[in-house]
Write a protein that holds these residues in place. Structure first.
Motif, short mmCIF file in Angstrom:
data_model
loop_
_atom_site.label_atom_id
_atom_site.label_comp_id
_atom_site.label_asym_id
_atom_site.label_seq_id
_atom_site.Cartn_x
_atom_site.Cartn_y
_atom_site.Cartn_z
N HIS A 188 0.85 -1.18 0.00
CA HIS A 188 0.00 0.00 0.00
C HIS A 188 0.88 1.24 0.00
CE1 HIS A 188 0.92 -1.05 4.17
NE2 HIS A 188 0.84 0.24 4.45
N GLY A 189 0.30 2.37 -0.34
CA GLY A 189 1.06 3.61 -0.36
C GLY A 189 0.13 4.79 -0.56
N VAL A 190 0.69 5.96 -0.76
CA VAL A 190 -0.08 7.19 -0.96
C VAL A 190 0.54 7.96 -2.12
CG1 VAL A 190 -0.84 9.38 0.06
CG2 VAL A 190 -0.72 7.32 1.48
N ALA A 191 -0.28 8.34 -3.11
CA ALA A 191 0.20 9.13 -4.23
C ALA A 191 0.57 10.54 -3.76
CB ALA A 191 -0.88 9.19 -5.31
N PRO A 192 1.38 11.27 -4.52
CA PRO A 192 1.75 12.64 -4.10
C PRO A 192 0.50 13.46 -3.75
CG PRO A 192 3.08 11.98 -5.97
CD PRO A 192 2.06 10.90 -5.78
N LEU A 193 0.54 14.10 -2.59
CA LEU A 193 -0.61 14.85 -2.10
C LEU A 193 -0.83 16.10 -2.94
CD1 LEU A 193 -2.68 14.84 0.30
CD2 LEU A 193 -1.16 16.49 1.40
N ALA A 194 -2.06 16.27 -3.40
CA ALA A 194 -2.41 17.46 -4.16
C ALA A 194 -2.55 18.66 -3.22
CB ALA A 194 -3.71 17.24 -4.92
N ASP A 195 -2.21 19.83 -3.72
CA ASP A 195 -2.34 21.05 -2.92
C ASP A 195 -3.81 21.36 -2.70
OD1 ASP A 195 -1.64 23.24 -1.46
OD2 ASP A 195 -0.60 24.27 -3.07
N GLY A 196 -4.09 22.05 -1.63
CA GLY A 196 -5.46 22.42 -1.31
C GLY A 196 -5.53 23.04 0.06
N HIS A 197 -6.72 23.23 0.53
CA HIS A 197 -6.93 23.80 1.87
C HIS A 197 -8.08 23.08 2.54
CE1 HIS A 197 -8.43 26.56 4.98
NE2 HIS A 197 -7.17 26.92 5.10
N HIS A 198 -7.85 22.65 3.77
CA HIS A 198 -8.91 22.00 4.56
C HIS A 198 -9.19 22.87 5.77
CE1 HIS A 198 -11.01 19.10 7.10
NE2 HIS A 198 -11.29 18.46 5.98
N ALA A 199 -10.46 23.01 6.10
CA ALA A 199 -10.85 23.90 7.19
C ALA A 199 -10.21 23.53 8.52
CB ALA A 199 -12.37 23.91 7.34
N ALA A 200 -9.95 22.25 8.73
CA ALA A 200 -9.42 21.79 10.02
C ALA A 200 -7.90 21.74 10.07
CB ALA A 200 -9.99 20.42 10.36
N THR A 201 -7.25 21.58 8.91
CA THR A 201 -5.80 21.34 8.92
C THR A 201 -5.02 22.24 7.97
OG1 THR A 201 -5.91 19.66 7.18
CG2 THR A 201 -6.22 18.90 9.46
N GLY A 202 -5.68 23.12 7.25
CA GLY A 202 -4.98 23.95 6.29
C GLY A 202 -4.46 23.14 5.12
N ARG A 203 -3.16 23.30 4.80
CA ARG A 203 -2.55 22.62 3.65
C ARG A 203 -1.92 21.29 4.04
NH1 ARG A 203 1.76 25.13 1.41
NH2 ARG A 203 1.34 24.36 -0.70
N LEU A 204 -2.46 20.64 5.06
CA LEU A 204 -1.87 19.41 5.57
C LEU A 204 -2.86 18.25 5.53
CD1 LEU A 204 -0.06 20.70 8.79
CD2 LEU A 204 0.97 20.28 6.55
N ARG A 205 -2.29 17.06 5.42
CA ARG A 205 -3.01 15.82 5.71
C ARG A 205 -2.27 15.13 6.84
NH1 ARG A 205 -2.29 10.01 4.09
NH2 ARG A 205 -4.31 9.03 4.42
N TRP A 206 -3.02 14.65 7.82
CA TRP A 206 -2.46 13.84 8.90
C TRP A 206 -2.97 12.41 8.75
CZ3 TRP A 206 1.15 15.70 12.20
CH2 TRP A 206 1.27 17.09 12.33
N ASN A 207 -2.10 11.47 9.03
CA ASN A 207 -2.47 10.06 9.00
C ASN A 207 -1.98 9.40 10.29
OD1 ASN A 207 -1.13 7.09 7.97
ND2 ASN A 207 -3.31 7.42 7.70
N LEU A 208 -2.88 8.68 10.94
CA LEU A 208 -2.55 7.93 12.15
C LEU A 208 -2.59 6.45 11.80
CD1 LEU A 208 -4.88 9.79 14.69
CD2 LEU A 208 -2.45 10.24 14.23
#
Length: 214
Positions: A188-208
């Motif tokens: 498994h893996g994750v493709a390059p993260l696309a730019d954007g904005h999320h109301a809770a995290t801004g320009r970030l994705r968090w993974n636990l």
């Protein structure tokens, strides 16, 4: 726990393969508490870009909480009880993280999940995770639970061989992926993260990512 399980069941489950599924929006009600817990952990153990044995630095920044933490350097991949930067034990796993991880595992057919490690991954635009399988754990009978928060990502779900062509799945804020059993060692893996904005995290994705390492 029963109320949380009822909530997870109501949102539906998408099968990926034998022993693996996506629980859509399963962590959405707990997202704020999870992000607060992440911030608390990262104050004690700031995310860092680890080196892989080949000498390259990972594009994803990582931290850990729980009894054990996953680390990588020129010596290889392994679990350690202490943060190599501070020499101190990793921060304890916050209760909201443990509660959601155990409920998601139970909803996916893995009762009694007791993770002792949570890898915290911080993705910025362009960060990616190459295809790999989680095989450094001492207990492969336990599942992996992975919670997505913030910007959406394209999750790559492969087979038991690296050459198997992976499926591409969109994971949104609050989605949870659980895999174990026959799929425990799936790539498994994750493709390059696309730019954007999320109301809770801004320009970030968090993974636990929760694991039973020992």
């Amino acid at each position: 726990m029963s109320d949380l399980l009822d909530s997870l069941a109501a949102r539906g489950r998408e099968a990926l393969s034998d022993g693996a599924c996506v629980l859509r929006a399963a962590a959405i009600d707990d997202a704020d508490a999870l992000l607060t817990a992440i911030a608390d952990v990262c104050r004690a153990a700031p995310p860092r870009h680890l080196l892989v044995p080949g000498g390259k630095r990972m594009s994803v920044a990582m931290s850990n909480c729980g009894a054990l933490g996953w680390v990588s350097d020129a010596r290889g991949y392994r679990y350690e009880r202490c943060d190599p930067l501070s020499g101190q034990p990793w921060p304890p796993m916050p209760e909201p993280m443990l509660r959601v991880a155990r409920a998601a595992a139970a909803e996916s057919g893995y009762d009694g999940f007791a993770p002792d490690a949570c890898l915290i991954n911080r993705y910025e635009p362009g960060a990616r995770m190459s295809l790999h399988r989680d095989h450094d754990e001492g207990d492969l009978s336990a599942p992996i639970v992975s919670i997505s928060l913030g910007l959406p990502a394209t999750f790559l779900w492969g087979g038991l061989a690296r050459s198997d062509k992976p499926r591409r799945l969109r994971l949104a804020h609050g989605d949870v992926v659980v895999w174990g059993g026959a799929s425990r060692l799936a790539y498994h893996g994750v493709a390059p993260l696309a730019d954007g904005h999320h109301a809770a995290t801004g320009r970030l994705r968090w993974n636990l990512t929760f694991r039973k390492a020992r």
